[in-house]
Design a protein around this motif. Structure first.
Motif, short mmCIF file in Angstrom:
data_model
loop_
_atom_site.label_atom_id
_atom_site.label_comp_id
_atom_site.label_asym_id
_atom_site.label_seq_id
_atom_site.Cartn_x
_atom_site.Cartn_y
_atom_site.Cartn_z
N PHE A 176 -3.35 6.94 2.69
CA PHE A 176 -2.95 5.89 1.69
C PHE A 176 -3.92 6.24 0.19
CE2 PHE A 176 -2.26 3.61 5.82
CZ PHE A 176 -1.13 2.72 5.77
N GLU A 206 -1.03 -6.60 3.68
CA GLU A 206 -1.75 -5.45 3.80
C GLU A 206 -1.91 -4.67 5.24
OE1 GLU A 206 -4.42 -6.54 1.86
OE2 GLU A 206 -2.80 -7.53 0.57
N THR A 215 5.38 3.90 1.86
CA THR A 215 4.89 2.47 0.80
C THR A 215 4.84 1.40 2.63
OG1 THR A 215 5.78 3.25 -0.43
CG2 THR A 215 5.99 0.61 -0.38
N HIS A 233 0.55 -0.98 -0.14
CA HIS A 233 0.07 -0.14 -0.01
C HIS A 233 0.33 1.21 -0.16
CE1 HIS A 233 -3.97 -2.42 0.38
NE2 HIS A 233 -3.07 -3.00 1.33
N THR A 278 -7.92 0.43 0.21
CA THR A 278 -7.01 0.47 1.21
C THR A 278 -7.41 -0.75 1.68
OG1 THR A 278 -8.83 1.37 3.07
CG2 THR A 278 -7.07 2.73 2.32
N THR A 292 -5.67 4.82 -2.15
CA THR A 292 -6.91 3.80 -2.27
C THR A 292 -6.56 2.91 -3.49
OG1 THR A 292 -8.54 5.42 -3.75
CG2 THR A 292 -9.26 5.16 -1.48
#
Length: 126
Positions: free
Chosen positions: A94, A18, A14, A2, A98, A96
């Motif tokens: 973040f 998950e 970064t 992510h 997420t 998207t």
């Protein structure tokens, strides 16, 4: 993996792997820092890489916690419990999707009077 950034893009984040479900903190400090309540996800520090780390400024908000923000745009980025192997990252940074959601609300006794918390999500006073 992510990815995300602050508002101006000076700090890029970064996270490998998950994102765990997020929590929302309604304590006075988090509300004042973020301008609302603070929604974040706790990830292992080792899974985080930061580009533009020289733009991150830290505010020691207690003996146990420091809060990180961008020195250019002021975006709230991190809630860092000192001497732990996890760091909380603001959900708003973040990109998207997420693929996660808020699982709990904490310090709800301190919440602002101008909003309500949705039903069906765990709520705690601590």
């Amino acid at each position: 993996m992510h990815k995300g950034s602050c508002l101006c893009g000076a700090v890029k984040i970064t996270v490998a792997g998950e994102l765990p479900e997020a929590d929302a903190c309604h304590c006075t400090q988090c509300r004042k820092q973020s301008g609302h309540y603070w929604a974040s996800t706790d990830v292992p520090t080792s899974s985080v890489s930061v580009t533009g780390e020289d733009h991150v400024r830290w505010y020691q908000s207690s003996d146990k916690v420091r809060r990180g923000f961008c020195d250019t745009c002021g975006a709230s980025l991190f809630w860092d419990p000192i001497h732990h192997d996890k760091i909380a990252i603001a959900m708003g940074v973040f990109d998207t999707p997420t693929d996660t959601k808020i699982w709990s609300h904490i310090f709800v006794a301190d919440k602002g009077d101008y909003y309500t918390i949705e039903e069906g999500v765990l709520q705690r006073d601590t």
